[in-house]
Scaffold this motif. Structure first.
Motif, PDB file in Angstrom:
ATOM      1  N   ILE A   1       0.853  -1.183   0.000  1.00  0.00           N
ATOM      2  CA  ILE A   1       0.000   0.000   0.000  1.00  0.00           C
ATOM      3  C   ILE A   1       0.891   1.235   0.000  1.00  0.00           C
ATOM      4  O   ILE A   1       1.777   1.373   0.844  1.00  0.00           O
ATOM      5  CB  ILE A   1      -0.928   0.021   1.232  1.00  0.00           C
ATOM      6  CG1 ILE A   1      -1.814  -1.233   1.257  1.00  0.00           C
ATOM      7  CG2 ILE A   1      -1.780   1.285   1.253  1.00  0.00           C
ATOM      8  CD1 ILE A   1      -2.598  -1.409   2.551  1.00  0.00           C
TER       9      ILE A   1
ATOM     10  N   ALA B   1      -4.738   3.937  10.417  1.00  0.00           N
ATOM     11  CA  ALA B   1      -4.912   2.959   9.343  1.00  0.00           C
ATOM     12  C   ALA B   1      -3.582   2.285   9.011  1.00  0.00           C
ATOM     13  O   ALA B   1      -3.523   1.061   8.808  1.00  0.00           O
ATOM     14  CB  ALA B   1      -5.497   3.636   8.102  1.00  0.00           C
ATOM     15  N   ILE B   2      -2.506   3.062   8.964  1.00  0.00           N
ATOM     16  CA  ILE B   2      -1.184   2.492   8.683  1.00  0.00           C
ATOM     17  C   ILE B   2      -0.826   1.448   9.731  1.00  0.00           C
ATOM     18  O   ILE B   2      -0.341   0.350   9.404  1.00  0.00           O
ATOM     19  CB  ILE B   2      -0.128   3.613   8.637  1.00  0.00           C
ATOM     20  CG1 ILE B   2      -0.319   4.458   7.382  1.00  0.00           C
ATOM     21  CG2 ILE B   2       1.293   3.036   8.676  1.00  0.00           C
ATOM     22  CD1 ILE B   2       0.527   5.715   7.356  1.00  0.00           C
TER      23      ILE B   2
ATOM     24  N   TRP C   1      -2.993  -1.646   9.069  1.00  0.00           N
ATOM     25  CA  TRP C   1      -2.547  -2.391   7.879  1.00  0.00           C
ATOM     26  C   TRP C   1      -1.299  -3.215   8.192  1.00  0.00           C
ATOM     27  O   TRP C   1      -1.212  -4.382   7.786  1.00  0.00           O
ATOM     28  CB  TRP C   1      -2.254  -1.421   6.735  1.00  0.00           C
ATOM     29  CG  TRP C   1      -3.468  -0.911   6.030  1.00  0.00           C
ATOM     30  CD1 TRP C   1      -4.602  -1.608   5.739  1.00  0.00           C
ATOM     31  CD2 TRP C   1      -3.669   0.408   5.526  1.00  0.00           C
ATOM     32  NE1 TRP C   1      -5.503  -0.814   5.085  1.00  0.00           N
ATOM     33  CE2 TRP C   1      -4.955   0.429   4.930  1.00  0.00           C
ATOM     34  CE3 TRP C   1      -2.899   1.569   5.498  1.00  0.00           C
ATOM     35  CZ2 TRP C   1      -5.474   1.582   4.323  1.00  0.00           C
ATOM     36  CZ3 TRP C   1      -3.398   2.707   4.900  1.00  0.00           C
ATOM     37  CH2 TRP C   1      -4.674   2.707   4.322  1.00  0.00           C
ATOM     38  N   ARG C   2      -0.367  -2.619   8.887  1.00  0.00           N
ATOM     39  CA  ARG C   2       0.867  -3.344   9.193  1.00  0.00           C
ATOM     40  C   ARG C   2       0.594  -4.519  10.127  1.00  0.00           C
ATOM     41  O   ARG C   2       1.195  -5.586   9.970  1.00  0.00           O
ATOM     42  CB  ARG C   2       1.892  -2.377   9.782  1.00  0.00           C
ATOM     43  CG  ARG C   2       2.480  -1.454   8.709  1.00  0.00           C
ATOM     44  CD  ARG C   2       3.408  -0.398   9.261  1.00  0.00           C
ATOM     45  NE  ARG C   2       4.064   0.315   8.161  1.00  0.00           N
ATOM     46  CZ  ARG C   2       4.623   1.513   8.271  1.00  0.00           C
ATOM     47  NH1 ARG C   2       4.624   2.136   9.448  1.00  0.00           N
ATOM     48  NH2 ARG C   2       5.190   2.083   7.234  1.00  0.00           N
TER      49      ARG C   2
ATOM     50  N   ARG D   1      -1.981  -6.226  10.086  1.00  0.00           N
ATOM     51  CA  ARG D   1      -2.670  -7.238   9.264  1.00  0.00           C
ATOM     52  C   ARG D   1      -1.744  -7.828   8.209  1.00  0.00           C
ATOM     53  O   ARG D   1      -2.200  -8.568   7.330  1.00  0.00           O
ATOM     54  CB  ARG D   1      -3.908  -6.602   8.616  1.00  0.00           C
ATOM     55  CG  ARG D   1      -4.988  -6.285   9.641  1.00  0.00           C
ATOM     56  CD  ARG D   1      -5.893  -5.131   9.198  1.00  0.00           C
ATOM     57  NE  ARG D   1      -6.858  -5.493   8.182  1.00  0.00           N
ATOM     58  CZ  ARG D   1      -8.159  -5.735   8.417  1.00  0.00           C
ATOM     59  NH1 ARG D   1      -8.615  -5.682   9.653  1.00  0.00           N
ATOM     60  NH2 ARG D   1      -8.979  -6.021   7.434  1.00  0.00           N
TER      61      ARG D   1
ATOM     62  N   HIS E   1       0.285  -6.207   5.920  1.00  0.00           N
ATOM     63  CA  HIS E   1       0.532  -5.473   4.683  1.00  0.00           C
ATOM     64  C   HIS E   1       1.823  -4.658   4.782  1.00  0.00           C
ATOM     65  O   HIS E   1       2.217  -4.215   5.864  1.00  0.00           O
ATOM     66  CB  HIS E   1      -0.629  -4.534   4.363  1.00  0.00           C
ATOM     67  CG  HIS E   1      -1.962  -5.217   4.255  1.00  0.00           C
ATOM     68  ND1 HIS E   1      -2.168  -6.304   3.439  1.00  0.00           N
ATOM     69  CD2 HIS E   1      -3.155  -4.969   4.868  1.00  0.00           C
ATOM     70  CE1 HIS E   1      -3.435  -6.701   3.543  1.00  0.00           C
ATOM     71  NE2 HIS E   1      -4.039  -5.908   4.416  1.00  0.00           N
TER      72      HIS E   1
ATOM     73  N   VAL F   1       3.461  -1.145   3.974  1.00  0.00           N
ATOM     74  CA  VAL F   1       2.992   0.221   3.746  1.00  0.00           C
ATOM     75  C   VAL F   1       4.185   1.148   3.534  1.00  0.00           C
ATOM     76  O   VAL F   1       5.105   1.178   4.352  1.00  0.00           O
ATOM     77  CB  VAL F   1       2.142   0.738   4.931  1.00  0.00           C
ATOM     78  CG1 VAL F   1       1.605   2.146   4.626  1.00  0.00           C
ATOM     79  CG2 VAL F   1       0.997  -0.213   5.244  1.00  0.00           C
TER      80      VAL F   1
ATOM     81  N   THR G   1     -11.586   5.316  10.534  1.00  0.00           N
ATOM     82  CA  THR G   1     -10.362   4.527  10.317  1.00  0.00           C
ATOM     83  C   THR G   1     -10.702   3.115   9.853  1.00  0.00           C
ATOM     84  O   THR G   1     -10.077   2.591   8.915  1.00  0.00           O
ATOM     85  CB  THR G   1      -9.508   4.485  11.595  1.00  0.00           C
ATOM     86  OG1 THR G   1      -8.878   5.752  11.776  1.00  0.00           O
ATOM     87  CG2 THR G   1      -8.421   3.420  11.493  1.00  0.00           C
TER      88      THR G   1
ATOM     89  N   VAL H   1      -9.446   1.461   6.247  1.00  0.00           N
ATOM     90  CA  VAL H   1      -8.710   0.201   6.168  1.00  0.00           C
ATOM     91  C   VAL H   1      -9.405  -0.773   5.227  1.00  0.00           C
ATOM     92  O   VAL H   1      -8.792  -1.341   4.313  1.00  0.00           O
ATOM     93  CB  VAL H   1      -8.544  -0.413   7.572  1.00  0.00           C
ATOM     94  CG1 VAL H   1      -8.045  -1.851   7.483  1.00  0.00           C
ATOM     95  CG2 VAL H   1      -7.585   0.424   8.409  1.00  0.00           C
ATOM     96  N   ARG H   2     -10.701  -0.981   5.415  1.00  0.00           N
ATOM     97  CA  ARG H   2     -11.449  -1.944   4.596  1.00  0.00           C
ATOM     98  C   ARG H   2     -11.514  -1.506   3.131  1.00  0.00           C
ATOM     99  O   ARG H   2     -11.351  -2.310   2.219  1.00  0.00           O
ATOM    100  CB  ARG H   2     -12.866  -2.123   5.149  1.00  0.00           C
ATOM    101  CG  ARG H   2     -12.934  -2.770   6.523  1.00  0.00           C
ATOM    102  CD  ARG H   2     -14.352  -3.241   6.817  1.00  0.00           C
ATOM    103  NE  ARG H   2     -15.340  -2.206   6.541  1.00  0.00           N
ATOM    104  CZ  ARG H   2     -15.755  -1.305   7.429  1.00  0.00           C
ATOM    105  NH1 ARG H   2     -15.239  -1.298   8.641  1.00  0.00           N
ATOM    106  NH2 ARG H   2     -16.663  -0.408   7.107  1.00  0.00           N
TER     107      ARG H   2
ATOM    108  N   GLU I   1      -8.115  -1.852   1.287  1.00  0.00           N
ATOM    109  CA  GLU I   1      -7.826  -3.281   1.099  1.00  0.00           C
ATOM    110  C   GLU I   1      -8.669  -3.865  -0.034  1.00  0.00           C
ATOM    111  O   GLU I   1      -8.159  -4.647  -0.849  1.00  0.00           O
ATOM    112  CB  GLU I   1      -8.095  -4.046   2.389  1.00  0.00           C
ATOM    113  CG  GLU I   1      -7.050  -3.831   3.473  1.00  0.00           C
ATOM    114  CD  GLU I   1      -7.361  -4.610   4.737  1.00  0.00           C
ATOM    115  OE1 GLU I   1      -6.465  -4.760   5.581  1.00  0.00           O
ATOM    116  OE2 GLU I   1      -8.528  -5.077   4.897  1.00  0.00           O
TER     117      GLU I   1
END
Length: 343
Positions: free
Chosen positions: A3, A19-20, A23-24, A26, A28, A30, A328, A332-333, A336
């Motif tokens: 991302i 969100a960052i 994401w991390r 989860r 991902h 970034v 937030t 995120v959703r 993604e």
């Protein structure tokens, strides 16, 4: 998933910071690209968000055009190496261009109706645009409305709790009345020809507030010598804790006006530009708008001398947030989903 998050204004750092982190967590990857504007880089550093600086904000229309060309090129080169699955950012001018060239989805977040030029050079190339449902203009193709605002990405009660201890550590007593005056630079392309508080009225404005609350200034630009004693000198990452305990916020900038109102601080917005999310806060009883410095002062004194103002604003803020989403989670959703391979 890779991302790319592009941040070109300090408020964008707050919008994406949680969100960052999610994401991390989860799994991902970034990457963050940034623009040297106001306190954007200082805020990223204070929050420990690793980033790559691609440009410094241009001045005037010619400078902004030169920055657009230079930054598009640098972002394209950066993304050629990164190979992101999805790009996202507020306003989204640069990510829309680069995403289109690289055939990668770009998710744009926009709450500023009067950025007509930016919309014309961005939205046709963007994959999708997401705006608060209070947006003043009818939604167009690619634009989707949601129940929230940009500020709720970082000031929703799920994400932020004001801490009076932090305010005291910064040398400010949260129990003694103080107020915040936010001044902007008027350098953005959509600010050309607009105005807020009259320059010659600012010192008298502050002196008129002093009998009611200690005024502090936060400004995008250097202050004249006469205003310098009022400067609020606190780390950018701690500003919202200070703002949350203010008795009043007078703001030329819509971002700080929106933040203050969502923290239940009585707010006066002084700007010739109108926005849907400020109108929504005004309807809720959290904000008053004007383009006149004298009227702004009258509104400010009315807020400060109203013993019930803070409680009414708290109740109005709680009712408003009860009708909104955790932004937030939505960010995120949504990003993604756009980054997933097509099935």
């Amino acid at each position: 998933m890779r991302i790319l998050v592009d941040m070109i204004h300090p408020a964008h750092v707050h919008f994406f910071r949680h969100a960052i982190d999610l994401w991390r967590r989860r799994g991902h990857e970034v990457a963050v690209t940034a623009r040297d504007k106001d306190v954007t880089l200082a805020l990223l550093d204070e929050l420990g968000i690793e980033h790559t600086v691609l440009s410094r904000v241009g001045t005037g229309r010619g400078g902004l055009l030169a920055e657009l060309i230079r930054r598009d090129w640098r972002l394209w080169r950066f993304c050629r190496r990164l190979r992101p699955d999805v790009l996202t950012g507020i306003s989204g001018v640069f990510i829309a261009h680069v995403g289109f060239l690289l055939r990668r989805p770009s998710v744009v977040w926009d709450d500023t109706e009067h950025q007509h030029l930016a919309h014309r050079i961005t939205w046709p190339l963007a994959t999708a645009v997401y705006s608060p449902r209070c947006y003043l203009l009818p939604p167009v193709r690619k634009q989707h409305l949601y129940a929230g605002s940009h500020e709720l990405a970082y000031l929703h009660p799920n994400r932020f709790t004001p801490d009076p201890r932090i305010v005291r550590e910064l040398g400010i007593d949260p129990d003694r009345p103080y107020c915040i005056l936010r001044l902007v630079g008027w350098g953005a392309h959509h600010d050309v020809g607009q105005h807020g508080l009259a320059d010659e009225a600012k010192l008298d404005f502050l002196r008129a507030l002093e009998p009611h609350a200690r005024p502090y200034i936060t400004s995008e630009t250097p202050l004249p010598e006469a205003l310098e004693p009022y400067r609020l000198a606190v780390p950018t990452s701690r500003f919202h804790h200070v703002l949350a305990f203010a008795r009043l916020c007078v703001a030329e900038g819509a971002t700080v006006a929106g933040e203050a109102a969502l923290l239940a601080v009585p707010t006066v917005y002084v700007n010739t530009l109108r926005l849907g999310y400020i109108d929504r806060l005004e309807r809720a009883g959290l904000c008053r708008q004007t383009t006149d410095s004298r009227q702004a002062l009258r509104m400010s004194i009315e807020w400060l001398t109203d013993a019930e103002a803070l409680e009414r604003c708290r109740q109005a803020r709680d009712a408003l947030i009860g009708r909104e989403i955790d932004v937030t989670d939505f960010i995120v959703r949504t990003v993604e989903q756009h980054g997933e391979p097509a099935r």
